[in-house]
Scaffold this motif. Structure first.
Motif, PDB file in Angstrom:
ATOM      1  N   TYR A 134      16.183  28.258  33.288  1.00  0.00           N
ATOM      2  CA  TYR A 134      17.535  27.743  33.027  1.00  0.00           C
ATOM      3  C   TYR A 134      18.575  28.710  33.568  1.00  0.00           C
ATOM      4  O   TYR A 134      18.274  29.855  33.913  1.00  0.00           O
ATOM      5  CB  TYR A 134      17.756  27.480  31.536  1.00  0.00           C
ATOM      6  CG  TYR A 134      17.858  28.703  30.645  1.00  0.00           C
ATOM      7  CD1 TYR A 134      19.096  29.244  30.299  1.00  0.00           C
ATOM      8  CD2 TYR A 134      16.714  29.298  30.098  1.00  0.00           C
ATOM      9  CE1 TYR A 134      19.198  30.328  29.451  1.00  0.00           C
ATOM     10  CE2 TYR A 134      16.808  30.384  29.248  1.00  0.00           C
ATOM     11  CZ  TYR A 134      18.060  30.907  28.924  1.00  0.00           C
ATOM     12  OH  TYR A 134      18.165  31.985  28.088  1.00  0.00           O
ATOM     13  N   THR A 135      19.799  28.218  33.636  1.00  0.00           N
ATOM     14  CA  THR A 135      20.905  28.993  34.190  1.00  0.00           C
ATOM     15  C   THR A 135      21.927  29.290  33.102  1.00  0.00           C
ATOM     16  O   THR A 135      22.267  28.409  32.305  1.00  0.00           O
ATOM     17  CB  THR A 135      21.590  28.222  35.340  1.00  0.00           C
ATOM     18  OG1 THR A 135      20.616  27.959  36.361  1.00  0.00           O
ATOM     19  CG2 THR A 135      22.737  29.022  35.932  1.00  0.00           C
ATOM     20  N   ASP A 155      19.979  33.194  36.440  1.00  0.00           N
ATOM     21  CA  ASP A 155      18.844  32.376  36.003  1.00  0.00           C
ATOM     22  C   ASP A 155      17.885  33.202  35.148  1.00  0.00           C
ATOM     23  O   ASP A 155      17.658  34.392  35.414  1.00  0.00           O
ATOM     24  CB  ASP A 155      18.087  31.825  37.209  1.00  0.00           C
ATOM     25  CG  ASP A 155      18.938  30.888  38.048  1.00  0.00           C
ATOM     26  OD1 ASP A 155      19.776  30.167  37.472  1.00  0.00           O
ATOM     27  OD2 ASP A 155      18.760  30.888  39.289  1.00  0.00           O
ATOM     28  N   GLN A 160      15.535  28.793  25.825  1.00  0.00           N
ATOM     29  CA  GLN A 160      16.885  28.296  26.080  1.00  0.00           C
ATOM     30  C   GLN A 160      17.427  27.729  24.770  1.00  0.00           C
ATOM     31  O   GLN A 160      17.032  26.658  24.328  1.00  0.00           O
ATOM     32  CB  GLN A 160      16.863  27.216  27.169  1.00  0.00           C
ATOM     33  CG  GLN A 160      18.243  26.705  27.551  1.00  0.00           C
ATOM     34  CD  GLN A 160      18.169  25.566  28.566  1.00  0.00           C
ATOM     35  OE1 GLN A 160      17.122  24.930  28.718  1.00  0.00           O
ATOM     36  NE2 GLN A 160      19.264  25.308  29.253  1.00  0.00           N
ATOM     37  N   THR A 175      24.928  27.155  28.740  1.00  0.00           N
ATOM     38  CA  THR A 175      23.696  26.713  29.379  1.00  0.00           C
ATOM     39  C   THR A 175      23.512  25.237  29.052  1.00  0.00           C
ATOM     40  O   THR A 175      23.899  24.786  27.972  1.00  0.00           O
ATOM     41  CB  THR A 175      22.486  27.545  28.911  1.00  0.00           C
ATOM     42  OG1 THR A 175      21.331  27.144  29.640  1.00  0.00           O
ATOM     43  CG2 THR A 175      22.225  27.384  27.434  1.00  0.00           C
ATOM     44  N   HIS A 177      21.075  21.858  28.712  1.00  0.00           N
ATOM     45  CA  HIS A 177      19.743  21.280  28.535  1.00  0.00           C
ATOM     46  C   HIS A 177      19.737  19.911  29.229  1.00  0.00           C
ATOM     47  O   HIS A 177      20.494  19.017  28.833  1.00  0.00           O
ATOM     48  CB  HIS A 177      19.431  21.093  27.049  1.00  0.00           C
ATOM     49  CG  HIS A 177      19.599  22.346  26.249  1.00  0.00           C
ATOM     50  ND1 HIS A 177      18.555  23.190  25.972  1.00  0.00           N
ATOM     51  CD2 HIS A 177      20.699  22.900  25.674  1.00  0.00           C
ATOM     52  CE1 HIS A 177      19.003  24.213  25.255  1.00  0.00           C
ATOM     53  NE2 HIS A 177      20.296  24.055  25.064  1.00  0.00           N
TER      54      HIS A 177
END
Length: 236
Positions: A134-135, A155, A160, A175, A177
């Protein structure tokens, strides 16, 4: 001028509260803090200690807190004590106390795991089942804030956090989802990943990355946390 930091650690061992805080104690000492370490949140009962402390760094995942200890902590923050931490050590503490959740402004809800079809990697049956790519995206406010200024989006492959939060937090990074066929939500959901909160005269700092030592040593994560600790410290 000398400053005092109180490291309060404990709770669930999976977040390595001792090793994780040991990463940041030398940084605080280099920045001129005298650091005291406590293995129990009962220390929050000591009003005189809190009054002489500039910053509390808390790493206590889950666990519980006695009512009087919480109330004295909250009063100290309202009076100017800084309160800071990362991941479950601050955003998943004391589920028995809704007023703590109100104080911090955001609460861990879940960390979606990998799909069972293997499209995001195998599920070996350990903590890595919940490690997703994830970022962390720095928003406009974050690009101007001293905690996150100059840091680009980055990243991670780790937990997350999906966070339930209110709009009194000042979000510096988020972030998202994605919607997934194997999950019950139908559109992307954005959660705060780094935020601050002014509570009375006190400052609160939270970063949700930080499940393990590897993540805490990621250059961007570590820089954000170090800056966040300094930012949260008592200003008057």
């Amino acid at each position: 001028m000398p400053r005092n930091a109180l490291v309060v650690r404990g709770g669930w061992d999976g977040h390595a509260p001792v090793a994780a805080t040991e990463l940041f104690i030398p940084f605080l000492e280099r920045e001129g803090f005298t650091v005291r370490v406590e293995e129990s949140n009962e220390v929050y009962e000591d009003e005189a200690l809190l009054a002489s402390t500039d910053l509390v760094v808390q790493t206590v995942t889950m666990s519980t807190i006695e009512r009087t200890a919480f109330e004295k902590l909250r009063a100290a923050i309202e009076g100017g004590l800084g309160f800071a931490g990362w991941h479950g050590g601050i955003a998943d503490s004391y589920r028995n106390n809704s007023d703590y959740l109100h104080l911090v402004g955001g609460q861990f809800a879940t960390h979606p795991g990998k799909p069972h079809d293997g499209s995001l990697g195998e599920r070996p049956g350990d903590a890595s089942d919940n490690f997703l790519p994830y970022t962390v995206e720095i928003n406009e406010a974050g690009r101007a804030h001293p905690i996150t200024q100059g840091i680009e989006d980055f990243d991670l492959v780790n937990e997350q956090y999906w966070v339930l939060h209110d709009d009194y937090i000042d979000v510096l990074a988020t972030t998202t989802h994605p919607a997934r066929e194997d999950q019950p939500w139908h559109r992307p959901v954005t959660s705060p990943a780094v935020w601050t909160r002014q509570w009375g005269e006190g400052r609160i700092f939270v970063a949700t990355p930080g499940h393990d030592l590897e993540t805490l040593q990621h250059p961007s994560v570590r820089t954000i946390i170090e800056r966040g600790l300094l930012w949260a410290s008592r200003t008057a």
